[in-house]
Motif scaffolding. Structure first.
Motif, PDB file in Angstrom:
ATOM      1  N   GLU A   1     -13.963 -61.362  35.675  1.00 38.44           N
ATOM      2  CA  GLU A   1     -14.739 -61.813  34.518  1.00 38.44           C
ATOM      3  C   GLU A   1     -14.437 -61.031  33.243  1.00 38.44           C
ATOM      4  OE1 GLU A   1     -18.833 -61.763  35.708  1.00 38.44           O
ATOM      5  OE2 GLU A   1     -18.524 -63.284  37.244  1.00 38.44           O
ATOM      6  N   ASP A   2     -13.146 -60.720  33.033  1.00 33.99           N
ATOM      7  CA  ASP A   2     -12.778 -59.992  31.827  1.00 33.99           C
ATOM      8  C   ASP A   2     -12.229 -60.901  30.728  1.00 33.99           C
ATOM      9  OD1 ASP A   2     -10.299 -60.641  32.855  1.00 33.99           O
ATOM     10  OD2 ASP A   2      -9.501 -58.606  32.777  1.00 33.99           O
ATOM     11  N   GLY A   3     -12.267 -62.224  30.953  1.00 38.29           N
ATOM     12  CA  GLY A   3     -11.804 -63.169  29.941  1.00 38.29           C
ATOM     13  C   GLY A   3     -10.311 -63.418  29.956  1.00 38.29           C
ATOM     14  N   GLN A   4      -9.630 -62.858  30.939  1.00 37.88           N
ATOM     15  CA  GLN A   4      -8.196 -63.087  31.078  1.00 37.88           C
ATOM     16  C   GLN A   4      -7.854 -63.253  32.553  1.00 37.88           C
ATOM     17  OE1 GLN A   4      -5.344 -61.279  28.469  1.00 37.88           O
ATOM     18  NE2 GLN A   4      -6.872 -59.751  27.906  1.00 37.88           N
ATOM     19  N   LEU A   5      -6.844 -64.064  32.803  1.00 37.60           N
ATOM     20  CA  LEU A   5      -6.358 -64.212  34.169  1.00 37.60           C
ATOM     21  C   LEU A   5      -5.270 -63.168  34.371  1.00 37.60           C
ATOM     22  CD1 LEU A   5      -6.092 -68.093  34.519  1.00 37.60           C
ATOM     23  CD2 LEU A   5      -7.989 -66.580  35.121  1.00 37.60           C
ATOM     24  N   SER A   6      -5.598 -62.171  35.140  1.00 36.64           N
ATOM     25  CA  SER A   6      -4.646 -61.106  35.420  1.00 36.64           C
ATOM     26  C   SER A   6      -3.664 -61.549  36.499  1.00 36.64           C
ATOM     27  CB  SER A   6      -5.397 -59.864  35.910  1.00 36.64           C
ATOM     28  OG  SER A   6      -6.001 -60.123  37.182  1.00 36.64           O
ATOM     29  N   HIS A   7      -2.686 -60.721  36.725  1.00 41.78           N
ATOM     30  CA  HIS A   7      -1.721 -60.964  37.793  1.00 41.78           C
ATOM     31  C   HIS A   7      -2.474 -61.150  39.109  1.00 41.78           C
ATOM     32  CE1 HIS A   7       1.413 -60.011  40.748  1.00 41.78           C
ATOM     33  NE2 HIS A   7       2.275 -60.402  39.820  1.00 41.78           N
ATOM     34  N   ARG A   8      -3.438 -60.286  39.351  1.00 43.42           N
ATOM     35  CA  ARG A   8      -4.220 -60.343  40.589  1.00 43.42           C
ATOM     36  C   ARG A   8      -5.036 -61.631  40.676  1.00 43.42           C
ATOM     37  NH1 ARG A   8      -8.101 -55.470  42.188  1.00 43.42           N
ATOM     38  NH2 ARG A   8      -7.323 -55.418  44.311  1.00 43.42           N
ATOM     39  N   ASP A   9      -5.676 -62.042  39.558  1.00 43.28           N
ATOM     40  CA  ASP A   9      -6.459 -63.285  39.527  1.00 43.28           C
ATOM     41  C   ASP A   9      -5.582 -64.480  39.884  1.00 43.28           C
ATOM     42  OD1 ASP A   9      -8.829 -61.986  38.622  1.00 43.28           O
ATOM     43  OD2 ASP A   9      -8.305 -62.352  36.517  1.00 43.28           O
TER      44      ASP A   9
ATOM     45  N   ILE B   1       2.530 -65.903  33.523  1.00 44.46           N
ATOM     46  CA  ILE B   1       1.796 -65.156  32.504  1.00 44.46           C
ATOM     47  C   ILE B   1       2.576 -65.145  31.191  1.00 44.46           C
ATOM     48  CG2 ILE B   1       1.017 -62.836  31.830  1.00 44.46           C
ATOM     49  CD1 ILE B   1       0.211 -62.448  34.817  1.00 44.46           C
ATOM     50  N   MET B   2       3.854 -64.886  31.266  1.00 45.33           N
ATOM     51  CA  MET B   2       4.680 -64.850  30.053  1.00 45.33           C
ATOM     52  C   MET B   2       4.751 -66.226  29.394  1.00 45.33           C
ATOM     53  SD  MET B   2       5.361 -61.704  29.746  1.00 45.33           S
ATOM     54  CE  MET B   2       6.561 -61.712  28.449  1.00 45.33           C
ATOM     55  N   LEU B   3       4.870 -67.279  30.199  1.00 44.89           N
ATOM     56  CA  LEU B   3       4.934 -68.640  29.673  1.00 44.89           C
ATOM     57  C   LEU B   3       3.658 -68.996  28.920  1.00 44.89           C
ATOM     58  CD1 LEU B   3       6.646 -71.249  29.580  1.00 44.89           C
ATOM     59  CD2 LEU B   3       5.510 -71.945  31.683  1.00 44.89           C
ATOM     60  N   ALA B   4       2.537 -68.451  29.360  1.00 45.99           N
ATOM     61  CA  ALA B   4       1.250 -68.725  28.712  1.00 45.99           C
ATOM     62  C   ALA B   4       0.982 -67.781  27.543  1.00 45.99           C
ATOM     63  CB  ALA B   4       0.123 -68.629  29.732  1.00 45.99           C
TER      64      ALA B   4
ATOM     65  N   ARG C   1       1.989 -58.779  31.265  1.00 47.27           N
ATOM     66  CA  ARG C   1       1.730 -58.380  32.647  1.00 47.27           C
ATOM     67  C   ARG C   1       0.473 -57.519  32.773  1.00 47.27           C
ATOM     68  NH1 ARG C   1       2.967 -57.983  37.699  1.00 47.27           N
ATOM     69  NH2 ARG C   1       3.385 -56.100  38.861  1.00 47.27           N
ATOM     70  N   ASN C   2       0.218 -56.672  31.812  1.00 48.62           N
ATOM     71  CA  ASN C   2      -0.943 -55.780  31.892  1.00 48.62           C
ATOM     72  C   ASN C   2      -2.245 -56.477  31.532  1.00 48.62           C
ATOM     73  OD1 ASN C   2       0.686 -53.603  32.632  1.00 48.62           O
ATOM     74  ND2 ASN C   2       1.151 -53.158  30.505  1.00 48.62           N
ATOM     75  N   GLY C   3      -2.203 -57.353  30.534  1.00 44.40           N
ATOM     76  CA  GLY C   3      -3.434 -57.996  30.070  1.00 44.40           C
ATOM     77  C   GLY C   3      -3.744 -59.294  30.761  1.00 44.40           C
ATOM     78  N   GLY C   4      -2.751 -60.106  31.009  1.00 42.77           N
ATOM     79  CA  GLY C   4      -2.962 -61.397  31.632  1.00 42.77           C
ATOM     80  C   GLY C   4      -2.923 -62.534  30.637  1.00 42.77           C
ATOM     81  N   VAL C   5      -3.560 -63.640  31.006  1.00 44.23           N
ATOM     82  CA  VAL C   5      -3.537 -64.877  30.229  1.00 44.23           C
ATOM     83  C   VAL C   5      -4.952 -65.211  29.780  1.00 44.23           C
ATOM     84  CG1 VAL C   5      -3.038 -67.352  30.345  1.00 44.23           C
ATOM     85  CG2 VAL C   5      -1.591 -65.745  31.567  1.00 44.23           C
ATOM     86  N   THR C   6      -5.104 -65.539  28.514  1.00 42.78           N
ATOM     87  CA  THR C   6      -6.398 -65.970  27.998  1.00 42.78           C
ATOM     88  C   THR C   6      -6.623 -67.438  28.328  1.00 42.78           C
ATOM     89  OG1 THR C   6      -5.474 -66.669  25.882  1.00 42.78           O
ATOM     90  CG2 THR C   6      -6.229 -64.355  26.047  1.00 42.78           C
ATOM     91  N   PHE C   7      -7.848 -67.907  28.118  1.00 38.53           N
ATOM     92  CA  PHE C   7      -8.141 -69.321  28.307  1.00 38.53           C
ATOM     93  C   PHE C   7      -7.253 -70.172  27.401  1.00 38.53           C
ATOM     94  CE2 PHE C   7     -10.332 -73.156  26.854  1.00 38.53           C
ATOM     95  CZ  PHE C   7     -10.350 -73.854  28.051  1.00 38.53           C
ATOM     96  N   GLU C   8      -7.079 -69.731  26.160  1.00 38.64           N
ATOM     97  CA  GLU C   8      -6.254 -70.490  25.216  1.00 38.64           C
ATOM     98  C   GLU C   8      -4.820 -70.631  25.716  1.00 38.64           C
ATOM     99  OE1 GLU C   8      -8.336 -67.917  24.293  1.00 38.64           O
ATOM    100  OE2 GLU C   8      -9.869 -69.247  23.456  1.00 38.64           O
ATOM    101  N   GLY C   9      -4.287 -69.575  26.318  1.00 27.76           N
ATOM    102  CA  GLY C   9      -2.933 -69.642  26.873  1.00 27.76           C
ATOM    103  C   GLY C   9      -2.844 -70.629  28.022  1.00 27.76           C
ATOM    104  N   LEU C  10      -3.827 -70.580  28.916  1.00 26.64           N
ATOM    105  CA  LEU C  10      -3.856 -71.530  30.028  1.00 26.64           C
ATOM    106  C   LEU C  10      -4.005 -72.952  29.510  1.00 26.64           C
ATOM    107  CD1 LEU C  10      -4.005 -71.979  33.139  1.00 26.64           C
ATOM    108  CD2 LEU C  10      -6.492 -71.887  32.882  1.00 26.64           C
ATOM    109  N   HIS C  11      -4.897 -73.144  28.554  1.00 25.30           N
ATOM    110  CA  HIS C  11      -5.130 -74.464  27.969  1.00 25.30           C
ATOM    111  C   HIS C  11      -3.849 -75.004  27.333  1.00 25.30           C
ATOM    112  CE1 HIS C  11      -6.761 -77.383  25.027  1.00 25.30           C
ATOM    113  NE2 HIS C  11      -7.611 -77.641  26.003  1.00 25.30           N
ATOM    114  N   ARG C  12      -3.146 -74.152  26.607  1.00 23.81           N
ATOM    115  CA  ARG C  12      -1.903 -74.554  25.934  1.00 23.81           C
ATOM    116  C   ARG C  12      -0.870 -75.054  26.962  1.00 23.81           C
ATOM    117  NH1 ARG C  12      -1.605 -70.467  22.751  1.00 23.81           N
ATOM    118  NH2 ARG C  12      -0.626 -69.076  24.255  1.00 23.81           N
ATOM    119  N   ILE C  13      -0.766 -74.354  28.067  1.00 21.16           N
ATOM    120  CA  ILE C  13       0.201 -74.754  29.099  1.00 21.16           C
ATOM    121  C   ILE C  13      -0.211 -76.051  29.766  1.00 21.16           C
ATOM    122  CG2 ILE C  13       1.058 -74.175  31.378  1.00 21.16           C
ATOM    123  CD1 ILE C  13       2.060 -71.830  30.276  1.00 21.16           C
ATOM    124  N   LEU C  14      -1.477 -76.160  30.181  1.00 18.08           N
ATOM    125  CA  LEU C  14      -1.926 -77.364  30.878  1.00 18.08           C
ATOM    126  C   LEU C  14      -1.917 -78.591  30.002  1.00 18.08           C
ATOM    127  CD1 LEU C  14      -4.869 -75.946  33.013  1.00 18.08           C
ATOM    128  CD2 LEU C  14      -2.555 -76.512  33.773  1.00 18.08           C
TER     129      LEU C  14
END
Length: 170
Positions: free
Chosen positions: A118-126, A147-150, A154-167
């Motif tokens: 629940e940190d607002g980003q999708l980490s590698h682990r998530d 993660i890079m595509l979004a 690697r350390n921070g992860g992907v934000t909702f906006e990044g995931l949304h942009r890809i999908l």
């Protein structure tokens, strides 16, 4: 195919599925659909959604919210969400009836489920955890490429906006 250029191993050998009408539908969101279809009957019911959210820290998921999700996605009003209806909602073509829920809010709910810490980003682990839950065999390099595509790192992860942009291919 993963951003790294490799294909993912799905639990079934099929990359597409037949709908009730016998037509073949695209399966790009099939793993996510399969995670929600807890009884594996080929359609998502309210009970499937309740089972999916059970045991997760999802105290704000009540019958009203599940009913709203079902109403938004169930365009043929048969009480179930078939794959083509699910894909339509994920891709942004849900009902245009002024419902309080929208494809973006559906994606936000999906993001919250994936964001286990629940940190607002999708980490590698998530992402690795979600892909495993979806039955997808991915390597650490595959996750890093996603993660890079979004637009994440690697350390921070992907934000909702990044995931949304890809999908949404934006």
């Amino acid at each position: 195919m993963c951003p790294s250029g490799r294909s993912l191993s799905l639990p079934s050998s099929s990359s597409s599925s037949s709908s009730a009408s016998g037509s073949t539908v695209n399966s790009s969101f099939r793993p996510a659909f399969d995670v929600l279809d807890s009884d594996r009957d080929g359609k998502i019911s309210g009970d499937d959604l309740r089972a999916f959210y059970a045991g997760r820290d999802a105290a704000d998921i009540d019958d009203d919210l599940i009913g709203t999700m079902m109403t938004v996605a169930d365009t043929n009003k048969d009480g179930f969400v078939e794959y083509d209806e699910f894909e339509r909602v994920v891709l942004g073509g849900g009902k245009e009836n002024g419902s309080v829920s929208s494809p973006t809010s559906f994606l936000e709910e999906m993001f919250k489920v994936m964001d286990k810490d629940e940190d607002g980003q999708l980490s590698h682990r998530d992402l690795k955890s979600f892909m495993g839950m979806a039955g997808l065999a991915v390597t650490d390099d595959d996750i890093d490429a996603m993660i890079m595509l979004a637009g994440g790192d690697r350390n921070g992860g992907v934000t909702f906006e990044g995931l949304h942009r890809i999908l949404m291919n934006r």
